[in-house]
Write a protein that holds these residues in place. Structure first.
Motif, PDB file in Angstrom:
ATOM      1  N   LEU A  23       0.820  -1.206   0.000  1.00 39.68           N
ATOM      2  CA  LEU A  23       0.000   0.000   0.000  1.00 39.68           C
ATOM      3  C   LEU A  23       0.856   1.260   0.000  1.00 39.68           C
ATOM      4  O   LEU A  23       1.924   1.297   0.620  1.00 39.68           O
ATOM      5  N   GLU A  24       0.366   2.290  -0.678  1.00 43.43           N
ATOM      6  CA  GLU A  24       0.949   3.622  -0.582  1.00 43.43           C
ATOM      7  C   GLU A  24       0.539   4.194   0.773  1.00 43.43           C
ATOM      8  O   GLU A  24      -0.633   4.146   1.141  1.00 43.43           O
ATOM      9  N   PRO A  25       1.486   4.726   1.575  1.00 42.02           N
ATOM     10  CA  PRO A  25       1.188   5.041   2.976  1.00 42.02           C
ATOM     11  C   PRO A  25       0.357   6.297   3.219  1.00 42.02           C
ATOM     12  O   PRO A  25       0.008   6.565   4.371  1.00 42.02           O
ATOM     13  N   HIS A  26       0.030   7.051   2.195  1.00 44.29           N
ATOM     14  CA  HIS A  26      -0.772   8.265   2.390  1.00 44.29           C
ATOM     15  C   HIS A  26      -2.178   8.108   1.818  1.00 44.29           C
ATOM     16  O   HIS A  26      -3.161   8.461   2.478  1.00 44.29           O
ATOM     17  N   THR A  27      -2.251   7.558   0.616  1.00 45.16           N
ATOM     18  CA  THR A  27      -3.567   7.367  -0.004  1.00 45.16           C
ATOM     19  C   THR A  27      -4.134   5.978   0.284  1.00 45.16           C
ATOM     20  O   THR A  27      -5.325   5.752   0.143  1.00 45.16           O
ATOM     21  N   PHE A  28      -3.253   5.050   0.625  1.00 38.60           N
ATOM     22  CA  PHE A  28      -3.601   3.643   0.875  1.00 38.60           C
ATOM     23  C   PHE A  28      -4.158   2.947  -0.355  1.00 38.60           C
ATOM     24  O   PHE A  28      -4.866   1.955  -0.266  1.00 38.60           O
ATOM     25  N   GLU A  90      11.088   1.144   4.933  1.00 38.83           N
ATOM     26  CA  GLU A  90      12.239   1.682   4.203  1.00 38.83           C
ATOM     27  C   GLU A  90      11.903   1.908   2.726  1.00 38.83           C
ATOM     28  O   GLU A  90      12.441   2.823   2.092  1.00 38.83           O
ATOM     29  N   CYS A  91      11.008   1.071   2.187  1.00 42.56           N
ATOM     30  CA  CYS A  91      10.591   1.207   0.787  1.00 42.56           C
ATOM     31  C   CYS A  91       9.455   2.218   0.618  1.00 42.56           C
ATOM     32  O   CYS A  91       8.975   2.419  -0.510  1.00 42.56           O
ATOM     33  N   GLY A  92       9.028   2.845   1.715  1.00 43.16           N
ATOM     34  CA  GLY A  92       7.931   3.804   1.630  1.00 43.16           C
ATOM     35  C   GLY A  92       6.600   3.162   1.353  1.00 43.16           C
ATOM     36  O   GLY A  92       5.788   3.675   0.567  1.00 43.16           O
ATOM     37  N   LEU A  93       6.340   2.029   2.024  1.00 42.33           N
ATOM     38  CA  LEU A  93       5.125   1.263   1.811  1.00 42.33           C
ATOM     39  C   LEU A  93       4.463   0.932   3.136  1.00 42.33           C
ATOM     40  O   LEU A  93       5.061   1.077   4.197  1.00 42.33           O
ATOM     41  N   MET A 360      -8.465   0.681   4.629  1.00 47.23           N
ATOM     42  CA  MET A 360      -7.182   0.086   4.250  1.00 47.23           C
ATOM     43  C   MET A 360      -6.088   0.457   5.252  1.00 47.23           C
ATOM     44  O   MET A 360      -5.197  -0.349   5.531  1.00 47.23           O
ATOM     45  N   ARG A 361      -6.162   1.661   5.788  1.00 44.00           N
ATOM     46  CA  ARG A 361      -5.206   2.032   6.839  1.00 44.00           C
ATOM     47  C   ARG A 361      -5.417   1.146   8.059  1.00 44.00           C
ATOM     48  O   ARG A 361      -4.448   0.668   8.665  1.00 44.00           O
TER      49      ARG A 361
END
Length: 379
Positions: A23-28, A90-93, A360-361
Protein backbone atom coordinates in the motif's frame (compact mmCIF):
# COMPACT_ATOMS: atom_id res chain seq x y z
CA UNK A 1 5.52 -33.00 -18.61
CA UNK A 2 4.23 -35.62 -16.16
CA UNK A 3 3.55 -34.92 -12.51
CA UNK A 4 6.43 -35.70 -10.17
CA UNK A 5 6.13 -38.64 -7.77
CA UNK A 6 4.28 -37.90 -4.55
CA UNK A 7 7.06 -36.68 -2.27
CA UNK A 8 7.63 -38.20 1.13
CA UNK A 9 6.61 -35.64 3.74
CA UNK A 10 5.87 -35.75 7.44
CA UNK A 11 2.38 -36.81 8.44
CA UNK A 12 0.23 -33.80 9.38
CA UNK A 13 3.05 -31.29 9.06
CA UNK A 14 1.93 -27.72 8.48
CA UNK A 15 2.93 -24.76 6.33
CA UNK A 16 1.30 -21.69 4.77
CA UNK A 17 1.64 -19.31 1.85
CA UNK A 18 0.50 -15.74 2.51
CA UNK A 19 -0.25 -13.24 -0.26
CA UNK A 20 0.15 -9.71 1.10
CA UNK A 21 -0.85 -6.38 -0.42
CA UNK A 22 1.50 -3.42 -0.76
CA UNK A 23 0.00 0.00 0.00
CA UNK A 24 0.95 3.62 -0.58
CA UNK A 25 1.19 5.04 2.98
CA UNK A 26 -0.77 8.27 2.39
CA UNK A 27 -3.57 7.37 0.00
CA UNK A 28 -3.60 3.64 0.88
CA UNK A 29 -3.98 2.73 -2.76
CA UNK A 30 -2.16 -0.35 -3.98
CA UNK A 31 1.49 0.42 -4.71
CA UNK A 32 3.64 -1.36 -7.31
CA UNK A 33 6.55 -1.79 -4.90
CA UNK A 34 7.27 -5.52 -5.17
CA UNK A 35 10.43 -5.18 -7.26
CA UNK A 36 12.05 -2.70 -4.85
CA UNK A 37 10.98 -4.62 -1.76
CA UNK A 38 12.21 -7.98 -3.03
CA UNK A 39 15.52 -6.41 -4.08
CA UNK A 40 15.95 -4.94 -0.59
CA UNK A 41 15.28 -8.39 0.87
CA UNK A 42 17.89 -9.87 -1.47
CA UNK A 43 20.43 -7.35 -0.22
CA UNK A 44 19.65 -8.22 3.40
CA UNK A 45 20.09 -11.92 2.54
CA UNK A 46 18.20 -13.19 5.57
CA UNK A 47 17.84 -16.93 4.93
CA UNK A 48 15.20 -17.39 7.64
CA UNK A 49 12.37 -16.08 5.50
CA UNK A 50 11.32 -16.80 1.94
CA UNK A 51 9.41 -14.18 -0.06
CA UNK A 52 8.60 -14.33 -3.75
CA UNK A 53 6.71 -12.26 -6.32
CA UNK A 54 3.08 -12.77 -7.29
CA UNK A 55 1.24 -12.10 -10.53
CA UNK A 56 1.15 -8.28 -10.23
CA UNK A 57 3.59 -5.83 -8.70
CA UNK A 58 1.33 -4.69 -5.87
CA UNK A 59 1.66 -7.98 -3.98
CA UNK A 60 4.24 -10.34 -2.54
CA UNK A 61 3.96 -13.88 -1.22
CA UNK A 62 5.48 -15.34 1.94
CA UNK A 63 6.19 -19.09 2.13
CA UNK A 64 6.58 -20.46 5.64
CA UNK A 65 8.74 -23.32 6.79
CA UNK A 66 7.36 -26.74 7.71
CA UNK A 67 6.08 -27.20 11.25
CA UNK A 68 4.59 -29.89 13.42
CA UNK A 69 2.34 -27.63 15.49
CA UNK A 70 0.39 -24.44 14.90
CA UNK A 71 2.18 -22.46 17.63
CA UNK A 72 5.55 -23.15 15.97
CA UNK A 73 4.10 -21.67 12.79
CA UNK A 74 2.82 -18.69 14.80
CA UNK A 75 6.32 -18.05 16.18
CA UNK A 76 7.72 -18.00 12.65
CA UNK A 77 5.00 -15.73 11.30
CA UNK A 78 5.51 -13.24 14.12
CA UNK A 79 9.26 -13.24 13.51
CA UNK A 80 8.59 -12.73 9.79
CA UNK A 81 6.37 -9.75 10.57
CA UNK A 82 9.06 -8.19 12.75
CA UNK A 83 11.55 -8.64 9.92
CA UNK A 84 9.21 -7.38 7.21
CA UNK A 85 7.77 -4.20 8.69
CA UNK A 86 11.03 -2.16 8.81
CA UNK A 87 11.86 -3.16 5.22
CA UNK A 88 8.41 -2.15 4.03
CA UNK A 89 8.81 1.19 5.81
CA UNK A 90 12.24 1.68 4.20
CA UNK A 91 10.59 1.21 0.79
CA UNK A 92 7.93 3.80 1.63
CA UNK A 93 5.13 1.26 1.81
CA UNK A 94 2.55 -0.20 4.17
CA UNK A 95 1.55 -3.86 4.10
CA UNK A 96 -1.79 -5.45 4.77
CA UNK A 97 -3.77 -8.63 5.00
CA UNK A 98 -7.35 -9.06 3.83
CA UNK A 99 -8.61 -10.87 0.75
CA UNK A 100 -9.13 -7.83 -1.50
CA UNK A 101 -8.09 -4.21 -1.71
CA UNK A 102 -11.26 -2.19 -1.20
CA UNK A 103 -10.85 0.21 -4.12
CA UNK A 104 -8.25 -1.25 -6.47
CA UNK A 105 -8.77 -0.88 -10.23
CA UNK A 106 -7.86 -4.05 -12.09
CA UNK A 107 -6.79 -2.22 -15.27
CA UNK A 108 -4.13 -0.25 -13.38
CA UNK A 109 -2.24 -3.36 -12.31
CA UNK A 110 1.12 -4.24 -13.89
CA UNK A 111 2.33 -7.82 -14.18
CA UNK A 112 5.44 -8.81 -12.31
CA UNK A 113 8.17 -9.26 -14.99
CA UNK A 114 8.43 -13.03 -14.70
CA UNK A 115 7.80 -15.41 -17.61
CA UNK A 116 5.01 -17.38 -15.94
CA UNK A 117 3.05 -14.25 -15.02
CA UNK A 118 3.52 -12.62 -18.42
CA UNK A 119 2.31 -15.85 -20.04
CA UNK A 120 -0.75 -15.90 -17.77
CA UNK A 121 -1.49 -12.32 -18.81
CA UNK A 122 -1.31 -13.31 -22.45
CA UNK A 123 -3.46 -16.39 -21.90
CA UNK A 124 -6.18 -15.00 -19.64
CA UNK A 125 -6.24 -11.30 -20.56
CA UNK A 126 -8.02 -9.01 -18.11
CA UNK A 127 -8.82 -11.93 -15.79
CA UNK A 128 -5.14 -12.07 -14.88
CA UNK A 129 -5.10 -8.48 -13.63
CA UNK A 130 -8.34 -9.07 -11.75
CA UNK A 131 -6.35 -11.84 -10.04
CA UNK A 132 -4.82 -9.11 -7.84
CA UNK A 133 -6.54 -10.61 -4.84
CA UNK A 134 -4.94 -12.02 -1.72
CA UNK A 135 -5.26 -15.50 -0.26
CA UNK A 136 -3.69 -17.88 2.21
CA UNK A 137 -2.90 -21.46 1.23
CA UNK A 138 -2.48 -24.07 3.96
CA UNK A 139 -0.41 -27.19 3.28
CA UNK A 140 -0.82 -30.34 5.37
CA UNK A 141 1.56 -33.28 4.95
CA UNK A 142 0.11 -36.70 4.23
CA UNK A 143 3.14 -38.92 4.73
CA UNK A 144 4.10 -39.24 1.07
CA UNK A 145 1.04 -41.22 -0.01
CA UNK A 146 -0.95 -39.95 -2.99
CA UNK A 147 -3.89 -42.26 -2.33
CA UNK A 148 -4.11 -40.93 1.21
CA UNK A 149 -4.13 -37.38 -0.18
CA UNK A 150 -7.07 -38.15 -2.47
CA UNK A 151 -8.98 -39.87 0.35
CA UNK A 152 -8.37 -36.91 2.64
CA UNK A 153 -9.56 -34.41 0.02
CA UNK A 154 -12.71 -36.47 -0.49
CA UNK A 155 -13.38 -36.55 3.27
CA UNK A 156 -12.78 -32.87 4.04
CA UNK A 157 -14.24 -31.32 0.86
CA UNK A 158 -17.82 -31.15 2.21
CA UNK A 159 -16.50 -28.94 5.03
CA UNK A 160 -14.56 -26.53 2.83
CA UNK A 161 -17.52 -24.08 2.76
CA UNK A 162 -17.49 -24.05 6.57
CA UNK A 163 -13.80 -23.08 6.52
CA UNK A 164 -14.66 -20.30 4.05
CA UNK A 165 -17.38 -19.02 6.39
CA UNK A 166 -14.91 -18.93 9.28
CA UNK A 167 -12.31 -16.95 7.35
CA UNK A 168 -14.18 -14.42 5.15
CA UNK A 169 -12.30 -11.10 4.80
CA UNK A 170 -13.07 -9.59 1.39
CA UNK A 171 -16.41 -7.72 1.32
CA UNK A 172 -15.19 -4.79 -0.82
CA UNK A 173 -13.99 -4.56 -4.42
CA UNK A 174 -13.62 -1.72 -6.93
CA UNK A 175 -14.76 0.86 -4.38
CA UNK A 176 -18.04 -0.83 -3.44
CA UNK A 177 -19.48 -3.24 -0.90
CA UNK A 178 -20.06 -6.38 -2.98
CA UNK A 179 -22.70 -7.75 -0.62
CA UNK A 180 -20.50 -10.83 -0.19
CA UNK A 181 -18.47 -11.65 2.91
CA UNK A 182 -15.89 -13.28 0.61
CA UNK A 183 -15.76 -11.75 -2.86
CA UNK A 184 -12.17 -12.88 -3.56
CA UNK A 185 -13.08 -16.43 -4.57
CA UNK A 186 -15.19 -15.12 -7.46
CA UNK A 187 -11.98 -13.80 -9.01
CA UNK A 188 -10.83 -17.43 -9.24
CA UNK A 189 -14.00 -19.11 -10.48
CA UNK A 190 -13.71 -17.41 -13.88
CA UNK A 191 -10.63 -19.51 -14.59
CA UNK A 192 -10.86 -22.98 -16.13
CA UNK A 193 -10.43 -25.86 -13.67
CA UNK A 194 -11.48 -23.95 -10.56
CA UNK A 195 -13.90 -24.76 -7.73
CA UNK A 196 -14.26 -28.32 -6.45
CA UNK A 197 -11.76 -30.94 -7.54
CA UNK A 198 -13.36 -33.89 -9.40
CA UNK A 199 -14.11 -36.93 -7.24
CA UNK A 200 -11.13 -39.07 -8.20
CA UNK A 201 -11.07 -42.66 -6.96
CA UNK A 202 -7.34 -42.63 -6.19
CA UNK A 203 -4.06 -40.89 -6.93
CA UNK A 204 -3.51 -42.77 -10.19
CA UNK A 205 -6.80 -41.44 -11.61
CA UNK A 206 -5.98 -37.90 -10.49
CA UNK A 207 -2.46 -38.12 -11.92
CA UNK A 208 -3.68 -39.49 -15.26
CA UNK A 209 -6.30 -36.72 -15.50
CA UNK A 210 -3.73 -33.97 -14.93
CA UNK A 211 -1.07 -35.60 -17.14
CA UNK A 212 -3.65 -36.06 -19.91
CA UNK A 213 -4.59 -32.37 -19.99
CA UNK A 214 -0.92 -31.41 -19.75
CA UNK A 215 -0.14 -33.67 -22.70
CA UNK A 216 -2.84 -31.93 -24.74
CA UNK A 217 -1.23 -28.57 -24.00
CA UNK A 218 -4.37 -27.32 -22.23
CA UNK A 219 -2.52 -26.78 -18.94
CA UNK A 220 1.13 -26.48 -18.04
CA UNK A 221 0.87 -28.54 -14.86
CA UNK A 222 -0.91 -28.73 -11.54
CA UNK A 223 -0.37 -24.99 -10.95
CA UNK A 224 -3.03 -24.33 -13.60
CA UNK A 225 -5.70 -26.12 -11.56
CA UNK A 226 -7.33 -23.57 -9.29
CA UNK A 227 -9.27 -26.11 -7.25
CA UNK A 228 -10.37 -25.12 -3.74
CA UNK A 229 -8.28 -27.97 -2.39
CA UNK A 230 -5.74 -29.97 -4.39
CA UNK A 231 -2.90 -32.46 -3.95
CA UNK A 232 0.60 -31.04 -4.18
CA UNK A 233 2.87 -34.00 -5.01
CA UNK A 234 6.14 -32.06 -5.10
CA UNK A 235 5.57 -31.12 -1.44
CA UNK A 236 3.79 -34.29 -0.35
CA UNK A 237 0.84 -32.23 0.90
CA UNK A 238 -2.80 -31.45 0.49
CA UNK A 239 -3.22 -27.72 -0.22
CA UNK A 240 -6.23 -25.73 1.02
CA UNK A 241 -6.63 -22.67 -1.22
CA UNK A 242 -9.89 -21.11 -0.05
CA UNK A 243 -8.83 -18.66 2.65
CA UNK A 244 -8.80 -14.89 2.28
CA UNK A 245 -5.47 -13.65 3.61
CA UNK A 246 -6.23 -13.05 7.29
CA UNK A 247 -5.93 -9.58 8.79
CA UNK A 248 -3.20 -10.78 11.20
CA UNK A 249 -0.63 -13.56 11.27
CA UNK A 250 -2.21 -14.67 14.54
CA UNK A 251 -5.46 -15.44 12.72
CA UNK A 252 -3.46 -17.14 9.95
CA UNK A 253 -1.73 -19.52 12.36
CA UNK A 254 -5.02 -20.29 14.14
CA UNK A 255 -6.76 -21.17 10.87
CA UNK A 256 -3.84 -23.40 9.90
CA UNK A 257 -4.07 -25.14 13.27
CA UNK A 258 -7.79 -25.71 12.74
CA UNK A 259 -7.09 -27.25 9.31
CA UNK A 260 -4.45 -29.53 10.83
CA UNK A 261 -6.93 -30.79 13.44
CA UNK A 262 -9.58 -31.38 10.77
CA UNK A 263 -7.11 -33.35 8.66
CA UNK A 264 -6.05 -35.43 11.66
CA UNK A 265 -9.69 -36.24 12.40
CA UNK A 266 -10.58 -37.31 8.86
CA UNK A 267 -7.37 -39.22 8.20
CA UNK A 268 -8.38 -41.43 11.10
CA UNK A 269 -12.07 -41.48 10.13
CA UNK A 270 -12.52 -41.26 6.34
CA UNK A 271 -15.96 -39.97 5.43
CA UNK A 272 -18.24 -41.75 2.93
CA UNK A 273 -19.00 -40.00 -0.37
CA UNK A 274 -21.74 -37.35 -0.04
CA UNK A 275 -25.25 -38.36 -1.05
CA UNK A 276 -26.24 -34.90 -2.27
CA UNK A 277 -24.39 -32.48 -4.53
CA UNK A 278 -24.73 -29.47 -2.23
CA UNK A 279 -21.14 -28.20 -2.40
CA UNK A 280 -21.91 -25.31 -4.83
CA UNK A 281 -24.84 -24.16 -2.71
CA UNK A 282 -22.90 -24.37 0.56
CA UNK A 283 -19.92 -22.58 -0.98
CA UNK A 284 -22.14 -19.78 -2.27
CA UNK A 285 -23.81 -19.39 1.13
CA UNK A 286 -20.40 -19.16 2.82
CA UNK A 287 -19.11 -16.54 0.37
CA UNK A 288 -22.33 -14.54 0.41
CA UNK A 289 -23.17 -14.53 4.12
CA UNK A 290 -20.19 -15.92 6.02
CA UNK A 291 -21.19 -17.25 9.42
CA UNK A 292 -24.72 -15.91 8.91
CA UNK A 293 -25.31 -18.36 6.06
CA UNK A 294 -26.71 -21.87 6.12
CA UNK A 295 -25.25 -25.23 5.18
CA UNK A 296 -27.06 -28.28 3.81
CA UNK A 297 -25.69 -31.54 5.21
CA UNK A 298 -24.38 -33.52 2.21
CA UNK A 299 -25.39 -36.85 3.76
CA UNK A 300 -28.76 -36.13 5.39
CA UNK A 301 -30.00 -33.07 3.48
CA UNK A 302 -30.72 -31.28 6.76
CA UNK A 303 -30.13 -27.51 6.95
CA UNK A 304 -28.33 -25.70 9.75
CA UNK A 305 -26.62 -22.35 10.15
CA UNK A 306 -22.87 -22.07 9.78
CA UNK A 307 -22.59 -21.01 13.41
CA UNK A 308 -24.20 -24.27 14.57
CA UNK A 309 -22.04 -26.30 12.19
CA UNK A 310 -18.91 -24.51 13.41
CA UNK A 311 -19.73 -25.30 17.04
CA UNK A 312 -20.31 -28.95 16.13
CA UNK A 313 -16.97 -29.07 14.30
CA UNK A 314 -15.09 -27.64 17.29
CA UNK A 315 -16.75 -30.23 19.54
CA UNK A 316 -15.69 -32.98 17.13
CA UNK A 317 -12.08 -31.80 17.13
CA UNK A 318 -11.76 -31.23 20.89
CA UNK A 319 -10.41 -34.73 21.70
CA UNK A 320 -7.46 -34.06 19.35
CA UNK A 321 -6.55 -30.69 20.83
CA UNK A 322 -4.13 -31.97 23.47
CA UNK A 323 -2.24 -34.17 21.00
CA UNK A 324 -1.60 -31.18 18.72
CA UNK A 325 -1.19 -28.54 21.45
CA UNK A 326 -4.19 -26.80 19.91
CA UNK A 327 -6.55 -26.23 22.82
CA UNK A 328 -5.98 -22.47 22.46
CA UNK A 329 -7.03 -22.58 18.80
CA UNK A 330 -10.37 -24.14 19.71
CA UNK A 331 -10.82 -21.74 22.62
CA UNK A 332 -10.23 -18.72 20.39
CA UNK A 333 -12.76 -19.93 17.84
CA UNK A 334 -15.37 -20.72 20.46
CA UNK A 335 -15.03 -17.17 21.75
CA UNK A 336 -15.38 -15.78 18.22
CA UNK A 337 -18.53 -17.76 17.58
CA UNK A 338 -20.40 -16.27 20.53
CA UNK A 339 -20.82 -12.82 18.91
CA UNK A 340 -20.74 -14.51 15.49
CA UNK A 341 -18.59 -11.73 14.02
CA UNK A 342 -16.28 -12.43 11.10
CA UNK A 343 -13.34 -10.42 9.82
CA UNK A 344 -15.66 -9.19 7.05
CA UNK A 345 -18.10 -7.87 9.68
CA UNK A 346 -15.29 -5.86 11.27
CA UNK A 347 -14.22 -4.53 7.87
CA UNK A 348 -17.75 -3.37 7.12
CA UNK A 349 -18.02 -1.69 10.52
CA UNK A 350 -14.81 0.28 9.92
CA UNK A 351 -15.98 1.33 6.45
CA UNK A 352 -19.54 2.13 7.56
CA UNK A 353 -19.14 5.81 6.65
CA UNK A 354 -17.82 4.90 3.18
CA UNK A 355 -14.24 5.89 4.01
CA UNK A 356 -12.40 3.09 2.19
CA UNK A 357 -8.89 4.61 2.57
CA UNK A 358 -9.55 4.56 6.34
CA UNK A 359 -10.44 0.88 6.05
CA UNK A 360 -7.18 0.09 4.25
CA UNK A 361 -5.21 2.03 6.84
CA UNK A 362 -6.97 0.05 9.56
CA UNK A 363 -6.13 -3.21 7.82
CA UNK A 364 -2.46 -2.22 7.65
CA UNK A 365 -2.58 -1.38 11.36
CA UNK A 366 -4.16 -4.75 12.11
CA UNK A 367 -1.33 -6.54 10.32
CA UNK A 368 1.36 -4.48 12.06
CA UNK A 369 -0.09 -4.81 15.56
CA UNK A 370 -1.51 -8.33 15.40
CA UNK A 371 -4.79 -7.01 16.79
CA UNK A 372 -8.15 -6.62 15.05
CA UNK A 373 -9.43 -3.54 16.84
CA UNK A 374 -13.21 -3.88 16.89
CA UNK A 375 -13.66 -0.14 17.40
CA UNK A 376 -11.90 0.57 14.10
CA UNK A 377 -9.20 2.69 15.70
CA UNK A 378 -6.08 3.40 13.63
CA UNK A 379 -2.75 4.65 14.75
Amino acid sequence: MSLPPFKSAGMLTLGVELELMLLEPHTFELSAGALNLLELMRMHADKRFFFCPEITQTMIEYNSGVHGRWHELLDELRAMRSYLLPLVDECGLRISGGGTHAFRNWHEQAFFPKERYLNLGEKYGYLSKQFTVFGMHVHVGVGGDGDRAIELIRSVSPWIPLLIALSVASPFQEGADTGFACSRLHSLTSFPYSGAMPAFADWAECRDYIDGLTGLGIVGGIKDFYWDIRPKPEYGTVEFRIFDTPLTVEIAAGLAGLVQLMCAYYLARPAPPPLYDVYPYNRFQACRYGLAGEMVDPWTGERAGYLDNARALLDRLTPLAREFDAAKVLHVYRDKLEPGLSQADHQRAVAAAGDLPRLMRWQADCFASGVVASDGQTR
